[in-house]
Design an enzyme around this catalytic site. Structure first.
Site, PDB file in Angstrom:
ATOM      1  N   PRO A   4      21.451  31.736  18.970  1.00 16.57           N
ATOM      2  CA  PRO A   4      20.865  32.229  17.722  1.00 16.57           C
ATOM      3  C   PRO A   4      19.348  32.320  17.747  1.00 16.57           C
ATOM      4  O   PRO A   4      18.667  31.450  18.277  1.00 16.57           O
ATOM      5  CB  PRO A   4      21.319  31.201  16.681  1.00 16.57           C
ATOM      6  CG  PRO A   4      21.694  29.995  17.443  1.00 16.57           C
ATOM      7  CD  PRO A   4      22.209  30.498  18.775  1.00 16.57           C
ATOM      8  N   ASN A   5      18.868  33.403  17.186  1.00 13.12           N
ATOM      9  CA  ASN A   5      17.443  33.690  16.975  1.00 13.12           C
ATOM     10  C   ASN A   5      16.690  34.059  18.247  1.00 13.12           C
ATOM     11  O   ASN A   5      15.512  34.421  18.169  1.00 13.12           O
ATOM     12  CB  ASN A   5      16.743  32.507  16.268  1.00 13.12           C
ATOM     13  CG  ASN A   5      17.381  32.203  14.931  1.00 13.12           C
ATOM     14  OD1 ASN A   5      17.525  33.101  14.110  1.00 13.12           O
ATOM     15  ND2 ASN A   5      17.820  30.967  14.717  1.00 13.12           N
TER      16      ASN A   5
ATOM     17  N   ARG B  92       9.176  36.112  17.167  1.00 21.37           N
ATOM     18  CA  ARG B  92       9.485  34.833  16.521  1.00 21.37           C
ATOM     19  C   ARG B  92       8.504  33.748  16.964  1.00 21.37           C
ATOM     20  O   ARG B  92       8.393  33.471  18.161  1.00 21.37           O
ATOM     21  CB  ARG B  92      10.903  34.424  16.932  1.00 21.37           C
ATOM     22  CG  ARG B  92      11.308  33.039  16.524  1.00 21.37           C
ATOM     23  CD  ARG B  92      12.586  32.615  17.253  1.00 21.37           C
ATOM     24  NE  ARG B  92      12.952  31.270  16.856  1.00 21.37           N
ATOM     25  CZ  ARG B  92      13.851  30.516  17.486  1.00 21.37           C
ATOM     26  NH1 ARG B  92      14.473  30.988  18.545  1.00 21.37           N
ATOM     27  NH2 ARG B  92      14.105  29.305  17.068  1.00 21.37           N
TER      28      ARG B  92
ATOM     29  N   TYR C   6       6.934  30.402  21.359  1.00 28.90           N
ATOM     30  CA  TYR C   6       7.790  31.098  22.316  1.00 28.90           C
ATOM     31  C   TYR C   6       7.096  32.248  23.065  1.00 28.90           C
ATOM     32  O   TYR C   6       7.702  32.890  23.917  1.00 28.90           O
ATOM     33  CB  TYR C   6       9.042  31.627  21.601  1.00 28.90           C
ATOM     34  CG  TYR C   6       9.864  30.525  20.960  1.00 28.90           C
ATOM     35  CD1 TYR C   6      10.559  29.607  21.744  1.00 28.90           C
ATOM     36  CD2 TYR C   6       9.931  30.377  19.565  1.00 28.90           C
ATOM     37  CE1 TYR C   6      11.307  28.585  21.167  1.00 28.90           C
ATOM     38  CE2 TYR C   6      10.668  29.369  18.979  1.00 28.90           C
ATOM     39  CZ  TYR C   6      11.355  28.472  19.783  1.00 28.90           C
ATOM     40  OH  TYR C   6      12.088  27.461  19.214  1.00 28.90           O
TER      41      TYR C   6
ATOM     42  N   ASN D 235      20.845  29.452  27.012  1.00 30.66           N
ATOM     43  CA  ASN D 235      19.940  28.877  26.022  1.00 30.66           C
ATOM     44  C   ASN D 235      20.680  28.999  24.699  1.00 30.66           C
ATOM     45  O   ASN D 235      20.747  30.086  24.116  1.00 30.66           O
ATOM     46  CB  ASN D 235      18.610  29.634  25.978  1.00 30.66           C
ATOM     47  CG  ASN D 235      17.644  29.004  24.982  1.00 30.66           C
ATOM     48  OD1 ASN D 235      18.030  28.137  24.199  1.00 30.66           O
ATOM     49  ND2 ASN D 235      16.396  29.457  24.997  1.00 30.66           N
TER      50      ASN D 235
ATOM     51  N   ALA E  15      19.496  26.541  18.627  1.00 25.63           N
ATOM     52  CA  ALA E  15      19.736  25.364  17.791  1.00 25.63           C
ATOM     53  C   ALA E  15      21.137  24.770  17.988  1.00 25.63           C
ATOM     54  O   ALA E  15      21.351  23.578  17.728  1.00 25.63           O
ATOM     55  CB  ALA E  15      19.509  25.721  16.326  1.00 25.63           C
TER      56      ALA E  15
ATOM     57  N   GLU F  86      21.327  24.895  31.756  1.00 25.13           N
ATOM     58  CA  GLU F  86      20.789  24.969  30.386  1.00 25.13           C
ATOM     59  C   GLU F  86      19.282  25.253  30.455  1.00 25.13           C
ATOM     60  O   GLU F  86      18.589  24.713  31.327  1.00 25.13           O
ATOM     61  CB  GLU F  86      21.042  23.624  29.713  1.00 25.13           C
ATOM     62  CG  GLU F  86      20.501  23.502  28.300  1.00 25.13           C
ATOM     63  CD  GLU F  86      20.685  22.076  27.749  1.00 25.13           C
ATOM     64  OE1 GLU F  86      21.332  21.235  28.415  1.00 25.13           O
ATOM     65  OE2 GLU F  86      20.144  21.814  26.667  1.00 25.13           O
TER      66      GLU F  86
ATOM     67  N   HIS G 113      15.618  25.949  27.998  1.00 24.99           N
ATOM     68  CA  HIS G 113      14.877  26.091  26.737  1.00 24.99           C
ATOM     69  C   HIS G 113      13.469  26.553  27.055  1.00 24.99           C
ATOM     70  O   HIS G 113      12.864  26.088  28.028  1.00 24.99           O
ATOM     71  CB  HIS G 113      14.814  24.764  25.963  1.00 24.99           C
ATOM     72  CG  HIS G 113      16.181  24.278  25.627  1.00 24.99           C
ATOM     73  ND1 HIS G 113      16.936  24.839  24.619  1.00 24.99           N
ATOM     74  CD2 HIS G 113      16.958  23.349  26.215  1.00 24.99           C
ATOM     75  CE1 HIS G 113      18.113  24.250  24.606  1.00 24.99           C
ATOM     76  NE2 HIS G 113      18.154  23.349  25.565  1.00 24.99           N
TER      77      HIS G 113
ATOM     78  N   ARG H 222       9.040  18.102  20.622  1.00 25.33           N
ATOM     79  CA  ARG H 222       9.107  18.685  19.274  1.00 25.33           C
ATOM     80  C   ARG H 222       9.823  17.708  18.321  1.00 25.33           C
ATOM     81  O   ARG H 222       9.880  16.521  18.573  1.00 25.33           O
ATOM     82  CB  ARG H 222       9.797  20.052  19.350  1.00 25.33           C
ATOM     83  CG  ARG H 222       8.998  21.046  20.212  1.00 25.33           C
ATOM     84  CD  ARG H 222       9.671  22.404  20.286  1.00 25.33           C
ATOM     85  NE  ARG H 222       9.703  23.066  18.985  1.00 25.33           N
ATOM     86  CZ  ARG H 222      10.402  24.175  18.724  1.00 25.33           C
ATOM     87  NH1 ARG H 222      11.113  24.743  19.686  1.00 25.33           N
ATOM     88  NH2 ARG H 222      10.369  24.713  17.519  1.00 25.33           N
TER      89      ARG H 222
HETATM   90  C1  DQA Z   1      15.072  26.606  22.002  1.00 22.38           C
HETATM   91  C2  DQA Z   1      14.817  25.223  21.400  1.00 22.38           C
HETATM   92  C3  DQA Z   1      15.755  24.961  20.236  1.00 22.38           C
HETATM   93  O1  DQA Z   1      15.496  23.685  19.675  1.00 22.38           O
HETATM   94  C4  DQA Z   1      15.543  26.016  19.162  1.00 22.38           C
HETATM   95  O2  DQA Z   1      16.454  25.822  18.111  1.00 22.38           O
HETATM   96  C5  DQA Z   1      15.626  27.404  19.682  1.00 22.38           C
HETATM   97  C6  DQA Z   1      14.968  27.701  20.950  1.00 22.38           C
HETATM   98  C7  DQA Z   1      14.055  26.938  23.119  1.00 22.38           C
HETATM   99  O3  DQA Z   1      14.321  27.861  23.882  1.00 22.38           O
HETATM  100  O4  DQA Z   1      12.993  26.317  23.202  1.00 22.38           O
HETATM  101  O5  DQA Z   1      16.141  28.297  19.048  1.00 22.38           O
HETATM  102  O6  DQA Z   1      16.361  26.621  22.584  1.00 22.38           O
END
Ligand code: DQA
Length: 139
Positions: A9-10, A17, A22, A68, A71, A92, A94, A101
């Site tokens: 998501p996102n 964003r 990011y 990735n 959340a 995995e 990020h 954070r």
């Molecule tokens: C994320 C870190 C997560 O905590 C966050 O919710 C994201 C992006 C990252 O790539 O740093 O959506 O996965």
């Protein structure tokens, strides 16, 4: 060799964003570079819905997966079970340094069932994970 990159998501909003966290690069820009650097098939898949991410993991015909989960990393037992249930290597990723954070981002439900995790290097987290996955699949 085929690698699926599954974004949760996102992550479709990367580039616009929260650029202070990011960055401003888009996946379209970096994918072009990665496809030149690594001579493997790279497929980018993205979905905002938890169950659809489970479906993507089940349906993947790739040799290995980079995920990735956004959340859902911090909440999803369903994604953890899906990763544990498929017989292929999953790394995995990020972009941000999740350990630095908010505390709710410190725990990942996914890390224990993944080969490993790369975080904190922006788009380079993916590049490092691709490099490692290729190394693993070739050895
Ligand atoms: C994320 C870190 C997560 O905590 C966050 O919710 C994201 C992006 C990252 O790539 O740093 O959506 O996965």
């Amino acid at each position: 060799m085929k690698i699926d990159i599954i974004n949760g998501p996102n992550l479709n909003l990367i580039g616009q964003r929260q650029p202070e966290i990011y960055g401003q690069e888009t996946f379209d820009e970096v994918l072009e570079k990665w496809r030149t650097t690594f001579s493997v098939e790279l497929n980018l898949l993205q979905n905002n819905v938890e169950g659809e991410l489970v479906n993507l993991l089940h349906a993947s015909s790739a040799d290995g997966i980079i995920i990735n989960a956004g959340a859902y990393t911090h909440t999803s037992i369903a994604l953890r079970d899906a990763i544990a249930g498929i017989k292929k290597p999953v790394i995995e990723v990020h972009m941000s340094n999740v350990a630095g954070r908010e505390s709710f981002r410190h725990e990942s439900f996914l890390t224990p069932v993944c080969m490993g995790c790369v975080f904190g290097f922006g788009m380079d987290s993916y590049r490092l994970a691709i490099d490692q996955l290729i190394h693993h699949l070739r050895s």
